[in-house]
Design a protein around this motif. Structure first.
Motif, PDB file in Angstrom:
ATOM      1  N   LEU A 254       2.824   1.354  -9.061  1.00 38.98           N
ATOM      2  CA  LEU A 254       2.673   2.815  -8.871  1.00 38.98           C
ATOM      3  C   LEU A 254       1.350   2.922  -8.060  1.00 38.98           C
ATOM      4  O   LEU A 254       0.741   2.107  -7.925  1.00 38.98           O
ATOM      5  CB  LEU A 254       2.533   3.416 -10.201  1.00 38.98           C
ATOM      6  N   CYS A 255       1.190   3.767  -7.436  1.00 43.50           N
ATOM      7  CA  CYS A 255       0.020   4.241  -6.772  1.00 43.50           C
ATOM      8  C   CYS A 255      -0.887   4.847  -7.508  1.00 43.50           C
ATOM      9  O   CYS A 255      -0.571   5.839  -8.399  1.00 43.50           O
ATOM     10  CB  CYS A 255       0.340   5.258  -5.677  1.00 43.50           C
ATOM     11  N   PRO A 256      -2.070   4.206  -7.764  1.00 42.74           N
ATOM     12  CA  PRO A 256      -2.956   4.602  -8.911  1.00 42.74           C
ATOM     13  C   PRO A 256      -3.707   5.980  -8.509  1.00 42.74           C
ATOM     14  O   PRO A 256      -4.567   6.405  -9.288  1.00 42.74           O
ATOM     15  CB  PRO A 256      -3.986   3.583  -8.866  1.00 42.74           C
ATOM     16  N   HIS A 257      -3.432   6.340  -7.423  1.00 42.26           N
ATOM     17  CA  HIS A 257      -4.245   7.888  -6.891  1.00 42.26           C
ATOM     18  C   HIS A 257      -3.780   9.060  -7.604  1.00 42.26           C
ATOM     19  O   HIS A 257      -2.660   9.217  -7.620  1.00 42.26           O
ATOM     20  CB  HIS A 257      -4.167   7.740  -5.375  1.00 42.26           C
ATOM     21  N   THR A 258      -4.545   9.731  -8.484  1.00 42.06           N
ATOM     22  CA  THR A 258      -4.307  10.849  -9.305  1.00 42.06           C
ATOM     23  C   THR A 258      -3.241  11.820  -8.632  1.00 42.06           C
ATOM     24  O   THR A 258      -2.303  12.026  -9.284  1.00 42.06           O
ATOM     25  CB  THR A 258      -5.586  11.361  -9.980  1.00 42.06           C
ATOM     26  N   TYR A 259      -3.601  12.284  -7.408  1.00 42.06           N
ATOM     27  CA  TYR A 259      -2.999  13.464  -7.036  1.00 42.06           C
ATOM     28  C   TYR A 259      -2.032  13.162  -5.880  1.00 42.06           C
ATOM     29  O   TYR A 259      -1.407  13.734  -5.131  1.00 42.06           O
ATOM     30  CB  TYR A 259      -3.899  14.410  -6.376  1.00 42.06           C
ATOM     31  N   CYS A 260      -1.513  11.745  -5.970  1.00 42.02           N
ATOM     32  CA  CYS A 260      -0.666  11.232  -4.909  1.00 42.02           C
ATOM     33  C   CYS A 260       0.975  11.659  -5.219  1.00 42.02           C
ATOM     34  O   CYS A 260       1.143  11.452  -6.260  1.00 42.02           O
ATOM     35  CB  CYS A 260      -0.949   9.782  -4.654  1.00 42.02           C
ATOM     36  N   PRO A 261       1.544  12.096  -4.273  1.00 40.24           N
ATOM     37  CA  PRO A 261       2.870  12.276  -4.496  1.00 40.24           C
ATOM     38  C   PRO A 261       3.909  11.457  -4.591  1.00 40.24           C
ATOM     39  O   PRO A 261       5.004  11.341  -4.769  1.00 40.24           O
ATOM     40  CB  PRO A 261       3.366  13.393  -3.209  1.00 40.24           C
ATOM     41  N   THR A 262       3.557  10.014  -4.226  1.00 41.00           N
ATOM     42  CA  THR A 262       4.428   8.893  -4.217  1.00 41.00           C
ATOM     43  C   THR A 262       4.886   8.705  -5.617  1.00 41.00           C
ATOM     44  O   THR A 262       4.086   8.606  -6.628  1.00 41.00           O
ATOM     45  CB  THR A 262       3.417   7.738  -3.733  1.00 41.00           C
ATOM     46  N   VAL A 263       6.374   8.411  -5.479  1.00 40.47           N
ATOM     47  CA  VAL A 263       6.835   7.982  -6.925  1.00 40.47           C
ATOM     48  C   VAL A 263       7.109   6.490  -7.171  1.00 40.47           C
ATOM     49  O   VAL A 263       7.342   5.808  -6.158  1.00 40.47           O
ATOM     50  CB  VAL A 263       8.407   8.798  -6.897  1.00 40.47           C
TER      51      VAL A 263
ATOM     52  N   ILE B 262       0.953  -1.164   0.108  1.00 36.14           N
ATOM     53  CA  ILE B 262       0.058   0.110   0.157  1.00 36.14           C
ATOM     54  C   ILE B 262       0.890   0.980  -0.022  1.00 36.14           C
ATOM     55  O   ILE B 262       2.020   1.181   0.545  1.00 36.14           O
ATOM     56  CB  ILE B 262      -0.985   0.118   1.153  1.00 36.14           C
ATOM     57  N   CYS B 263       0.368   2.190  -0.597  1.00 34.43           N
ATOM     58  CA  CYS B 263       1.189   3.588  -0.701  1.00 34.43           C
ATOM     59  C   CYS B 263       1.199   4.170   0.464  1.00 34.43           C
ATOM     60  O   CYS B 263       0.127   4.373   1.225  1.00 34.43           O
ATOM     61  CB  CYS B 263       0.349   4.409  -1.699  1.00 34.43           C
ATOM     62  N   GLY B 264       2.403   4.695   1.056  1.00 38.14           N
ATOM     63  CA  GLY B 264       2.562   5.201   2.506  1.00 38.14           C
ATOM     64  C   GLY B 264       2.010   6.715   2.488  1.00 38.14           C
ATOM     65  O   GLY B 264       1.780   7.065   3.830  1.00 38.14           O
ATOM     66  N   SER B 265       1.868   7.316   1.292  1.00 40.14           N
ATOM     67  CA  SER B 265       1.157   8.521   1.700  1.00 40.14           C
ATOM     68  C   SER B 265      -0.362   8.844   1.471  1.00 40.14           C
ATOM     69  O   SER B 265      -0.899   9.369   2.137  1.00 40.14           O
ATOM     70  CB  SER B 265       1.946   9.737   0.792  1.00 40.14           C
ATOM     71  N   CYS B 266      -1.016   7.679   0.715  1.00 36.36           N
ATOM     72  CA  CYS B 266      -2.264   7.950   0.650  1.00 36.36           C
ATOM     73  C   CYS B 266      -3.325   6.562   1.107  1.00 36.36           C
ATOM     74  O   CYS B 266      -4.383   6.733   1.079  1.00 36.36           O
ATOM     75  CB  CYS B 266      -2.681   8.454  -0.691  1.00 36.36           C
ATOM     76  N   GLY B 267      -2.363   5.619   1.198  1.00 37.70           N
ATOM     77  CA  GLY B 267      -2.981   4.488   1.618  1.00 37.70           C
ATOM     78  C   GLY B 267      -3.781   3.584   0.662  1.00 37.70           C
ATOM     79  O   GLY B 267      -4.396   2.308   0.672  1.00 37.70           O
TER      80      GLY B 267
HETATM   81 ZN   LIG Z   1      -0.713   7.233  -3.043  1.00 37.64          ZN
END
Ligand SMILES: [Zn+2]
Length: 536
Positions: free
Chosen positions: A355-364, A333-338
């Motif tokens: 990749l994190c599929p969340h559009t505005y997530c800063p995770t690279v 899971i993505c550490g910044s948006c979950g």
């Molecule tokens: Zn994310």
């Protein structure tokens, strides 16, 4: 055999004199109906059921339903499912002689799932194995059955036209409620969570969702089926969800506030000497819609849109049927948006990424292989740390580790507990010796009791924490050999699916963080945190 279709909990009683009873009374046998009433009331008391109404036929009543006004009232109520059951001396009191009447009564009870309770036996009309009950309706000829059925169907149509819910069972996501001040039922959103699931299903079918292959798209009935089963959400039947069931639910206009008539009417047929009932899907034209008494849980726009989407996309394979290509599938899971991180393949030969599929997530995103190696590395480090900690706690329990600190706090609180008890005893002594006035004693005693309460709460909290921690330590000790085994077998795994199964045996989830875009710096600031599955 369940007979839960009737939701009423109350019982009524039906009393009627037979011709024979009247003859006996003429010879001085006493009041028959009074005797029957007493017998049935004591039966009700023995069975611990609630009788709230008594239908009592007048002296002038005849044999047929038409000649029995109370019977007509009772049948109306039974057809509406108003009674859980009817107490009666014996079945012929309900219907006798005339075969059509017998059929009408049998159908009304069977149709509504109403019990017939006699001193001899309780008949469960919807239990097809209740042979004795079946005998009761056997005299019906085919033609008579058709006539009865037409009568019932007419009644049903009227109810549907009034927007009422006429089936015994509520559709998924709804519950059946009695209409106030009138006959019949309507629907309300179910309050056990199914209503939320229903809305979620429409959401998935109407809004593009991230898919394991890195794309986003609306989910069809097959994808929703897979998802519901993965989430272990109970289906209406209690078995696994199927695409047909999901589709049936989504295209049911009841969810947008409608009731429909003639949808899948029952067709009876005789197979191997047994009557079989099937409900083939009717063609669209035979179905009529009427505005329901209930308010839709889904807006008309969303309903129409989802229905069109399902018709245009008959059945998409769910993600499970595609061969798994990501060994980390469902773990990271993505550490910044979950959000769950997904694998993204490329056409041009570039390495696939996670990749994190969340559009505005800063995770690279990182290369999938890099993350995979990172997870294995994190597991090795976890083992090393665990070994180190384990050694240190064994050699000196109070040194550094938090369970030692908790034990120290616990013994301090126990000491305070003893001191408070001693102070309390001392206060009693002082008041007995007349050194304390009653007022001072009470003050003192209240202060001590306050501190005792506080002490008690802290003691309980710390004991719970300590217990939890010891539990965790044991759990970690139990999982560590499993992690070792998984690390050893990992290089031998033949497919991403096998690798994934191995990881899932010991990992609950993996948290991935990386915000630095610089690709030349290798892993860069990539941070991977594993959460081993601790057996509690
Ligand atoms: Zn994310």
């Amino acid at each position: 055999m369940p007979f839960s279709t009737n939701s009423s909990t109350e019982y009524c009683m039906y009393l009627r004199k037979s011709r024979k009873d009247m003859e006996m009374e003429a010879q001085g046998s006493g009041d028959t109906l009074k005797r029957h009433r007493e017998t049935l009331l004591s039966l009700a008391a023995k069975m611990q059921i609630n009788v709230t109404y008594i239908y009592e036929e007048g002296v002038m009543s005849g044999d047929t339903i038409a000649e029995r006004p109370q019977m007509q009232k009772l049948l109306d109520a039974v057809e509406q499912g108003a009674w859980k059951g009817v107490l009666v001396m014996e079945i012929p009191r309900l219907a006798r002689g005339d075969t059509i009447d017998q059929g009408v009564v049998a159908q009304a009870f069977r149709y509504s799932g109403t019990l017939i309770v006699t001193p001899e036996k309780t008949y469960r009309p919807d239990d097809e194995y209740d042979e004795e009950y079946m005998e009761f309706g056997l005299f019906m000829s085919r033609r008579e059955y058709k006539a009865i059925n037409r009568r019932i169907q007419r009644g049903r149509l009227f109810s549907v036209q009034e927007g009422k819910w006429i089936a015994n069972k509520a559709p998924y996501g709804w519950r059946r409620v009695k209409l106030e001040h009138e006959k019949g039922y309507t629907l309300e959103p179910d309050d056990t969570g199914a209503s939320e699931v229903l809305q979620l299903m429409y959401y998935w079918a109407s809004h593009p969702q991230p898919m394991p292959d890195g794309t986003t798209r609306r989910m069809g009935s097959a994808a929703i089926t897979t998802k519901l089963n993965e989430m272990s959400i109970p289906s209406p039947s209690g078995k696994k969800w199927t695409a047909a069931v999901v589709r049936e639910i989504l295209i049911n206009p009841v969810n947008a506030g409608w009731v429909r008539h003639n949808y899948r009417p029952a067709k009876k047929s005789v197979v191997d000497g047994e009557v079989r009932v099937s409900r083939p899907r009717s063609s669209q034209e035979d179905v009529s819609l009427y505005p329901g008494r209930h308010r839709g849980q889904i807006s008309q726009e969303v309903f129409d849109d989802v229905k069109k989407f399902l018709l245009d996309n008959p059945s998409r394979p769910g993600p499970k049927q595609v061969a798994m290509k990501n060994p980390l599938s469902g773990l990271v899971i993505c550490g910044s948006c979950g959000h769950a991180m997904v694998r993204r393949p490329y056409q041009n030969g570039r390495q696939e990424t996670l990749l994190c599929p969340h559009t505005y997530c800063p995770t690279v995103a990182s290369n999938l292989v890099v993350v995979e190696q990172g997870v294995l590395q994190a597991m090795r480090e976890w083992l090393e740390n665990f070994d180190l900690e384990y050694q240190s706690t064994k050699s000196d329990p109070a040194q550094g580790d938090s369970s030692g600190a908790l034990r120290a706090a616990l013994s301090a609180l126990q000491k305070e507990h003893d001191q408070l008890a001693a102070q309390e005893a001392r206060a009693y002594e002082l008041v007995e010796q007349g050194i304390y006035s009653t007022e001072i004693f009470l003050q003192r005693s209240r202060a001590i009791s306050e501190r005792q309460k506080e002490n008690q709460t802290q003691l309980e909290q710390i004991s719970i924490e300590l217990q939890h921690m010891e539990h965790q330590e044991k759990a970690r000790a139990a999982i560590s050999p499993m992690i070792r085994t998984v690390l050893a077998s990992y290089p031998l795994a033949q497919s991403p699916k096998e690798k994934n199964d191995l990881l899932k045996r010991v990992l609950q989830k993996v948290e991935y963080t990386k915000t630095n875009r610089n690709r030349r710096s290798g892993g860069g600031d990539m941070n991977i945190r594993i959460y081993p599955k601790l057996p509690y």
